[in-house]
Design a protein around this motif. Structure first.
Motif, PDB file in Angstrom:
ATOM      1  N   PHE A 187       0.832 -16.056   6.974  1.00  0.00           N
ATOM      2  CA  PHE A 187      -0.098 -15.053   6.471  1.00  0.00           C
ATOM      3  C   PHE A 187      -0.265 -15.241   4.972  1.00  0.00           C
ATOM      4  CE2 PHE A 187      -1.302 -10.982   4.654  1.00  0.00           C
ATOM      5  CZ  PHE A 187      -2.282 -10.526   5.529  1.00  0.00           C
ATOM      6  N   ILE A 188      -1.504 -15.314   4.524  1.00  0.00           N
ATOM      7  CA  ILE A 188      -1.810 -15.415   3.096  1.00  0.00           C
ATOM      8  C   ILE A 188      -2.361 -14.076   2.624  1.00  0.00           C
ATOM      9  CG2 ILE A 188      -3.143 -16.594   1.323  1.00  0.00           C
ATOM     10  CD1 ILE A 188      -1.050 -18.352   2.667  1.00  0.00           C
ATOM     11  N   ASN A 189      -1.712 -13.497   1.628  1.00  0.00           N
ATOM     12  CA  ASN A 189      -2.145 -12.215   1.080  1.00  0.00           C
ATOM     13  C   ASN A 189      -3.183 -12.461  -0.009  1.00  0.00           C
ATOM     14  OD1 ASN A 189      -2.147  -9.424   0.786  1.00  0.00           O
ATOM     15  ND2 ASN A 189      -0.516  -9.434  -0.735  1.00  0.00           N
ATOM     16  N   ARG A 190      -4.402 -12.001   0.215  1.00  0.00           N
ATOM     17  CA  ARG A 190      -5.485 -12.193  -0.738  1.00  0.00           C
ATOM     18  C   ARG A 190      -5.917 -10.808  -1.248  1.00  0.00           C
ATOM     19  NH1 ARG A 190      -6.488 -17.553   0.076  1.00  0.00           N
ATOM     20  NH2 ARG A 190      -6.228 -18.331   2.213  1.00  0.00           N
ATOM     21  N   VAL A 191      -5.392 -10.430  -2.388  1.00  0.00           N
ATOM     22  CA  VAL A 191      -5.622  -9.094  -2.947  1.00  0.00           C
ATOM     23  C   VAL A 191      -6.916  -9.076  -3.762  1.00  0.00           C
ATOM     24  CG1 VAL A 191      -4.690  -7.349  -4.524  1.00  0.00           C
ATOM     25  CG2 VAL A 191      -3.158  -8.599  -2.981  1.00  0.00           C
ATOM     26  N   GLN A 228     -12.514  -1.780   4.954  1.00  0.00           N
ATOM     27  CA  GLN A 228     -12.712  -2.433   3.656  1.00  0.00           C
ATOM     28  C   GLN A 228     -12.695  -3.957   3.719  1.00  0.00           C
ATOM     29  OE1 GLN A 228      -9.533  -0.958   1.129  1.00  0.00           O
ATOM     30  NE2 GLN A 228      -8.029  -2.389   1.946  1.00  0.00           N
ATOM     31  N   GLY A 229     -12.422  -4.525   4.900  1.00  0.00           N
ATOM     32  CA  GLY A 229     -12.529  -5.976   5.051  1.00  0.00           C
ATOM     33  C   GLY A 229     -11.407  -6.773   4.444  1.00  0.00           C
ATOM     34  N   ASN A 230     -10.323  -6.126   4.029  1.00  0.00           N
ATOM     35  CA  ASN A 230      -9.213  -6.822   3.377  1.00  0.00           C
ATOM     36  C   ASN A 230      -7.953  -5.988   3.493  1.00  0.00           C
ATOM     37  OD1 ASN A 230      -8.864  -9.336   1.747  1.00  0.00           O
ATOM     38  ND2 ASN A 230      -7.963  -7.917   0.276  1.00  0.00           N
ATOM     39  N   PRO A 231      -6.775  -6.634   3.544  1.00  0.00           N
ATOM     40  CA  PRO A 231      -5.544  -5.848   3.670  1.00  0.00           C
ATOM     41  C   PRO A 231      -5.291  -4.918   2.488  1.00  0.00           C
ATOM     42  CG  PRO A 231      -5.126  -8.165   4.179  1.00  0.00           C
ATOM     43  CD  PRO A 231      -6.508  -8.088   3.605  1.00  0.00           C
ATOM     44  N   VAL A 232      -5.440  -5.422   1.250  1.00  0.00           N
ATOM     45  CA  VAL A 232      -5.101  -4.630   0.056  1.00  0.00           C
ATOM     46  C   VAL A 232      -6.204  -4.753  -0.985  1.00  0.00           C
ATOM     47  CG1 VAL A 232      -3.436  -4.254  -1.804  1.00  0.00           C
ATOM     48  CG2 VAL A 232      -2.625  -5.019   0.443  1.00  0.00           C
ATOM     49  N   ARG A 260      -4.238   1.926  -4.932  1.00  0.00           N
ATOM     50  CA  ARG A 260      -4.745   0.913  -4.016  1.00  0.00           C
ATOM     51  C   ARG A 260      -4.975   1.523  -2.633  1.00  0.00           C
ATOM     52  NH1 ARG A 260       0.446  -3.062  -2.632  1.00  0.00           N
ATOM     53  NH2 ARG A 260       1.904  -1.419  -2.048  1.00  0.00           N
ATOM     54  N   VAL A 261      -5.705   0.771  -1.808  1.00  0.00           N
ATOM     55  CA  VAL A 261      -5.925   1.142  -0.418  1.00  0.00           C
ATOM     56  C   VAL A 261      -5.505  -0.045   0.441  1.00  0.00           C
ATOM     57  CG1 VAL A 261      -7.626   1.764   1.336  1.00  0.00           C
ATOM     58  CG2 VAL A 261      -7.832   2.690  -0.986  1.00  0.00           C
ATOM     59  N   HIS A 262      -4.661   0.216   1.444  1.00  0.00           N
ATOM     60  CA  HIS A 262      -4.281  -0.862   2.362  1.00  0.00           C
ATOM     61  C   HIS A 262      -4.720  -0.538   3.777  1.00  0.00           C
ATOM     62  CE1 HIS A 262      -0.447   1.525   1.951  1.00  0.00           C
ATOM     63  NE2 HIS A 262      -0.643   1.286   0.681  1.00  0.00           N
ATOM     64  N   GLU A 263      -5.338  -1.517   4.408  1.00  0.00           N
ATOM     65  CA  GLU A 263      -5.866  -1.381   5.764  1.00  0.00           C
ATOM     66  C   GLU A 263      -5.045  -2.283   6.681  1.00  0.00           C
ATOM     67  OE1 GLU A 263     -10.130  -1.478   8.148  1.00  0.00           O
ATOM     68  OE2 GLU A 263     -10.002  -2.264   6.103  1.00  0.00           O
ATOM     69  N   HIS A 264      -4.256  -1.666   7.552  1.00  0.00           N
ATOM     70  CA  HIS A 264      -3.159  -2.376   8.191  1.00  0.00           C
ATOM     71  C   HIS A 264      -3.569  -3.312   9.318  1.00  0.00           C
ATOM     72  CE1 HIS A 264       0.348  -0.279   6.180  1.00  0.00           C
ATOM     73  NE2 HIS A 264      -0.727   0.264   5.646  1.00  0.00           N
ATOM     74  N   LYS A 265      -4.741  -3.152   9.895  1.00  0.00           N
ATOM     75  CA  LYS A 265      -5.160  -4.085  10.943  1.00  0.00           C
ATOM     76  C   LYS A 265      -5.306  -5.502  10.384  1.00  0.00           C
ATOM     77  CE  LYS A 265      -9.354  -3.720  12.616  1.00  0.00           C
ATOM     78  NZ  LYS A 265     -10.543  -3.057  13.207  1.00  0.00           N
ATOM     79  N   HIS A 266      -5.555  -5.606   9.076  1.00  0.00           N
ATOM     80  CA  HIS A 266      -5.730  -6.925   8.468  1.00  0.00           C
ATOM     81  C   HIS A 266      -4.407  -7.644   8.220  1.00  0.00           C
ATOM     82  CE1 HIS A 266     -10.005  -6.454   8.140  1.00  0.00           C
ATOM     83  NE2 HIS A 266      -9.885  -5.308   7.479  1.00  0.00           N
ATOM     84  N   PHE A 267      -3.286  -6.934   8.385  1.00  0.00           N
ATOM     85  CA  PHE A 267      -1.991  -7.602   8.305  1.00  0.00           C
ATOM     86  C   PHE A 267      -1.645  -8.313   9.611  1.00  0.00           C
ATOM     87  CE2 PHE A 267      -1.292  -4.144   5.108  1.00  0.00           C
ATOM     88  CZ  PHE A 267      -1.229  -4.972   4.006  1.00  0.00           C
TER      89      PHE A 267
END
Length: 367
Positions: free
Chosen positions: A81-85, A264-268, A280-287
């Motif tokens: 998994f690559i985290n792209r903030v 939001q189309g992105n995890p963080v 910040r806002v985190h959307e967990h389905k993207h993890f």
């Protein structure tokens, strides 16, 4: 039979318990004051969306320690998994950490890597030899404009004070990339456990000679003489009943929302503007991009000072804190057969792989 007591079932406690359980003559008791194992790494399925949620905020496993990487995979399938903030500032969305795309977008340029290096050097505050605080440290690296955009407001919200009040050590190194690499982490091993983090802790603590007691708050008045060794991973000041005063932490809290589709189309996504109250806002389905969900759940994160019933997250380590910590550390040295392990007991900010690595090293010494 040797009896061991472990206070806390986060990664420090769970790793130590798992390692000790390999000897069938050992009996290990793990106590935790919460109603679940796993500490702040606890994950669970959201009842409304079935999305795997990181209850206490996002945890992306990353490390440069192959021993730790190999060890954790004994208990899970780690999916790469690559985290792209991303970061929102004045209505625009930028890539983080600061990279060539961020620089070109922010300054409305189309610089090549070497041109960007020269440009950043020209705007950086090179006259600052020894940064005395967080702000000076950032200005020395990237100059005033990028600092004000991406660090000033976010840091003020995160820590609840002016960045000039924070030690430079908080920002030991500021990654600035002069290419288009937007991977948030630089470590070679990165991933998220396919079945969530809680499944890891369940496997670590599954041995028949490990007894787990939840909803059990440790009290310093306990008689510890029956144990071969005690491992404590709670707050160091709480162990000594705050005799020298409380150490200061920042904590976070979340507002949960549920929506259809993709929010939001992105995890963080970070929110750098100081007037936006959340960080910040985190959307967990993207993890878990390998899963499909019609609904989504996202969490808006706020930061505040830690009060009595809050969960401490980030040690502030200001001058007054470090003076108190020194007194508590002197008390620790007087104790026999008690080890203080992990983030809270050592009053340091530590990533998961640091916690696991130190726990493995400690067991090697004790055994």
């Amino acid at each position: 039979m040797k009896k061991y007591l472990i206070i806390g079932s986060g990664f420090s406690g769970a790793v130590i318990a798992e390692q000790l359980s390999k000897d069938p003559e050992n009996h290990i008791t793990v106590v935790d004051d919460r109603d679940h194992i796993g500490g702040n790494c606890y994950t669970e399925r959201d009842t409304e969306t079935n999305v795997m949620v990181h209850k206490y905020g996002p945890h992306i496993f990353n490390t440069d320690n192959k021993e730790v990487w190999d060890y954790i995979q004994n208990f899970c399938e780690m999916v790469p998994f690559i985290n792209r903030v991303k970061s929102v500032y004045k209505g625009n969305v930028y890539s983080m950490p600061i990279n060539l795309h961020t620089i070109n977008q922010f300054f409305n340029k189309a610089m090549k890597p070497e041109e960007a290096k020269v440009f950043i050097e020209s705007v950086a505050k090179n006259e600052i030899d020894e940064p005395q605080n967080f702000e000076e440290q950032a200005m020395k690296f990237i100059g005033k404009d990028l600092y004000k955009a991406f660090f000033y407001g976010y840091t003020k919200k995160q820590w609840g004070c002016e960045p000039t009040e924070l030690p430079a050590s908080i920002l030991k190194r500021l990654p600035v990339r002069f290419n288009y690499n937007d991977n948030y982490y630089a470590n070679p091993y990165q991933g998220i456990p396919k079945d969530g983090y809680t499944a890891i802790f369940e496997k670590m603590l599954a041995s028949s000679n490990i007894e787990v007691k939840l909803n059990t708050k440790f009290d310093a008045s306990w008689d510890l003489s029956e144990f071969e060794h005690v491992f404590y991973s709670g707050p160091i000041d709480a162990f000594f009943d705050f005799k020298y005063g409380r150490l200061s932490y920042r904590t976070v809290y979340f507002e949960k929302s549920v929506a259809e589709g993709d929010y939001q189309g992105n995890p963080v996504i970070n929110y750098a503007d100081p007037e936006v109250p959340y960080t910040r806002v985190h959307e967990h389905k993207h993890f878990t991009p390998w899963e499909q969900h019609e609904k989504t759940t996202y969490f808006t994160e706020y930061s505040k000072e830690t009060e009595g019933n809050d969960i401490p997250y980030y040690p502030k380590r200001l001058k007054d804190d470090m003076e108190k910590l020194s007194l508590y550390e002197d008390e620790v040295k007087k104790l026999d057969k008690i080890s203080f392990v992990g983030r809270l007991a050592t009053y340091r900010y530590m990533d998961m792989h640091h916690v696991i690595g130190e726990a493995l090293d400690l067991i090697k010494k004790i055994n």
